[in-house]
Design a protein around this motif. Structure first.
Motif, PDB file in Angstrom:
ATOM      1  N   UNK A  27       0.831  -1.189  -0.022  1.00 56.64           N
ATOM      2  CA  UNK A  27      -0.141  -0.099   0.018  1.00 56.64           C
ATOM      3  C   UNK A  27       0.928   1.137  -0.041  1.00 56.64           C
ATOM      4  N   UNK A  28       2.020   1.106   0.915  1.00 50.46           N
ATOM      5  CA  UNK A  28       3.005   2.443   0.749  1.00 50.46           C
ATOM      6  C   UNK A  28       3.474   2.444  -0.691  1.00 50.46           C
ATOM      7  N   UNK A  29       3.935   1.522  -1.485  1.00 57.24           N
ATOM      8  CA  UNK A  29       4.566   1.580  -2.647  1.00 57.24           C
ATOM      9  C   UNK A  29       3.359   2.349  -3.738  1.00 57.24           C
ATOM     10  N   UNK A  30       1.998   1.683  -3.488  1.00 55.98           N
ATOM     11  CA  UNK A  30       1.036   2.212  -4.480  1.00 55.98           C
ATOM     12  C   UNK A  30       0.932   3.829  -4.101  1.00 55.98           C
ATOM     13  N   UNK A  73      -6.507  15.768 -14.985  1.00 56.37           N
ATOM     14  CA  UNK A  73      -5.606  14.662 -14.623  1.00 56.37           C
ATOM     15  C   UNK A  73      -5.129  15.133 -13.193  1.00 56.37           C
ATOM     16  N   UNK A  74      -4.806  16.216 -13.066  1.00 50.68           N
ATOM     17  CA  UNK A  74      -4.379  16.518 -11.419  1.00 50.68           C
ATOM     18  C   UNK A  74      -5.417  16.158 -10.356  1.00 50.68           C
ATOM     19  N   UNK A  75      -6.643  16.555 -10.785  1.00 53.22           N
ATOM     20  CA  UNK A  75      -7.942  16.358  -9.847  1.00 53.22           C
ATOM     21  C   UNK A  75      -8.163  15.032  -9.695  1.00 53.22           C
ATOM     22  N   UNK A  76      -8.010  14.207 -10.668  1.00 55.19           N
ATOM     23  CA  UNK A  76      -8.305  12.859 -10.626  1.00 55.19           C
ATOM     24  C   UNK A  76      -6.875  12.117  -9.983  1.00 55.19           C
ATOM     25  N   UNK A  77      -5.770  12.581 -10.075  1.00 51.64           N
ATOM     26  CA  UNK A  77      -4.782  11.961  -9.578  1.00 51.64           C
ATOM     27  C   UNK A  77      -4.884  12.516  -7.698  1.00 51.64           C
ATOM     28  N   UNK A  78      -5.364  13.467  -7.558  1.00 50.00           N
ATOM     29  CA  UNK A  78      -5.582  13.663  -6.181  1.00 50.00           C
ATOM     30  C   UNK A  78      -6.541  12.665  -5.495  1.00 50.00           C
ATOM     31  N   UNK A  79      -7.764  12.392  -6.131  1.00 53.56           N
ATOM     32  CA  UNK A  79      -8.724  11.571  -5.565  1.00 53.56           C
ATOM     33  C   UNK A  79      -7.903  10.292  -5.440  1.00 53.56           C
ATOM     34  N   UNK A  80      -7.049   9.860  -6.562  1.00 56.04           N
ATOM     35  CA  UNK A  80      -6.053   8.514  -6.393  1.00 56.04           C
ATOM     36  C   UNK A  80      -5.460   8.668  -5.178  1.00 56.04           C
ATOM     37  N   UNK A  81      -4.700   9.709  -4.980  1.00 60.68           N
ATOM     38  CA  UNK A  81      -4.013   9.872  -3.893  1.00 60.68           C
ATOM     39  C   UNK A  81      -4.575   9.694  -2.468  1.00 60.68           C
ATOM     40  N   UNK A  82      -5.581  10.466  -2.430  1.00 62.10           N
ATOM     41  CA  UNK A  82      -6.444  10.061  -0.979  1.00 62.10           C
ATOM     42  C   UNK A  82      -7.019   8.938  -0.657  1.00 62.10           C
ATOM     43  N   UNK A  83      -7.542   7.868  -1.964  1.00 58.98           N
ATOM     44  CA  UNK A  83      -7.741   6.704  -1.714  1.00 58.98           C
ATOM     45  C   UNK A  83      -6.623   5.846  -1.358  1.00 58.98           C
ATOM     46  N   UNK A  84      -5.516   6.143  -2.094  1.00 60.73           N
ATOM     47  CA  UNK A  84      -4.214   5.391  -1.645  1.00 60.73           C
ATOM     48  C   UNK A  84      -3.561   5.620  -0.347  1.00 60.73           C
ATOM     49  N   UNK A  85      -3.720   6.834   0.262  1.00 61.88           N
ATOM     50  CA  UNK A  85      -3.654   7.271   1.505  1.00 61.88           C
ATOM     51  C   UNK A  85      -4.376   6.730   2.545  1.00 61.88           C
ATOM     52  N   UNK A  86      -5.602   6.392   2.267  1.00 56.50           N
ATOM     53  CA  UNK A  86      -6.607   5.852   3.089  1.00 56.50           C
ATOM     54  C   UNK A  86      -6.469   4.379   3.122  1.00 56.50           C
ATOM     55  N   UNK A  87      -6.197   3.866   1.855  1.00 57.70           N
ATOM     56  CA  UNK A  87      -5.728   2.238   2.088  1.00 57.70           C
ATOM     57  C   UNK A  87      -4.521   2.102   2.707  1.00 57.70           C
ATOM     58  N   UNK A  88      -3.552   2.977   2.548  1.00 59.50           N
ATOM     59  CA  UNK A  88      -2.380   2.779   3.477  1.00 59.50           C
ATOM     60  C   UNK A  88      -2.359   2.944   4.931  1.00 59.50           C
ATOM     61  N   UNK A  89      -3.315   3.846   5.310  1.00 63.89           N
ATOM     62  CA  UNK A  89      -3.627   4.036   6.715  1.00 63.89           C
ATOM     63  C   UNK A  89      -4.467   2.922   7.153  1.00 63.89           C
TER      64      UNK A  89
END
Length: 150
Positions: A27-30, A73-89
């Motif tokens: 998850x941290x790698x993602x 694309x940056x807005x979408x990437x922000x959403x992906x980053x939030x989701x990845x951060x939540x999964x990592x947490x």
């Protein structure tokens, strides 16, 4: 529960902790990959924002379209980053739960082994005391028999 059963349970909990560690690492790698992509997109966006405005209207529309696409694309990437951060947490919380379970079992096992050692020590001491008592009693009997025979 005896120490052998606790040891087996501890081995299982360590396997679970190891799997949780692996999941957390993935998850941290993602998250890192998503953040790297976002940084790249920001770099591209900056390049297009710094680009000189063309004189041709078609090129101006193309440039404007690229800027919009990058913003989206940056807005979408922000959403992906939030989701990845939540999964990592979430993976971190799961690892923490597993790690605490391992630590608790280790402490319980240590206490159980120490208790078993104390019980064994008491049993050995009791056996030694009984042996010493029998020896004294045997000597006393022999002394009494020797005295009565004389």
């Amino acid at each position: 529960m005896d120490s052998r059963r606790l040891e087996r349970l501890l081995r299982l909990r360590r396997i679970e902790e190891s799997e949780a560690t692996r999941q957390l690492g993935a998850r941290l790698q993602q998250l890192d990959a998503v953040e790297t992509q976002r940084t790249q997109l920001e770099g591209y966006q900056l390049e297009y924002l710094r680009a000189p405005l063309p004189d041709d209207t078609n090129q101006l529309k193309w440039l404007s379209g690229m800027r919009d696409q990058l913003r989206h694309a940056l807005e979408q990437q922000d959403l992906r980053a939030q989701a990845a951060g939540a999964q990592a947490e979430q993976a971190r919380q799961e690892w923490l739960l597993r790690h605490r379970a391992v630590m608790s079992l280790e402490k319980l096992l240590e206490r159980r082994i120490a208790e078993q050692e104390r019980v064994a020590d008491r049993r050995r001491q009791h056996e030694q005391d009984m042996w010493a008592t029998r020896q004294v009693h045997t000597r006393t009997q022999e002394t009494n028999n020797d005295w009565q025979e004389s």
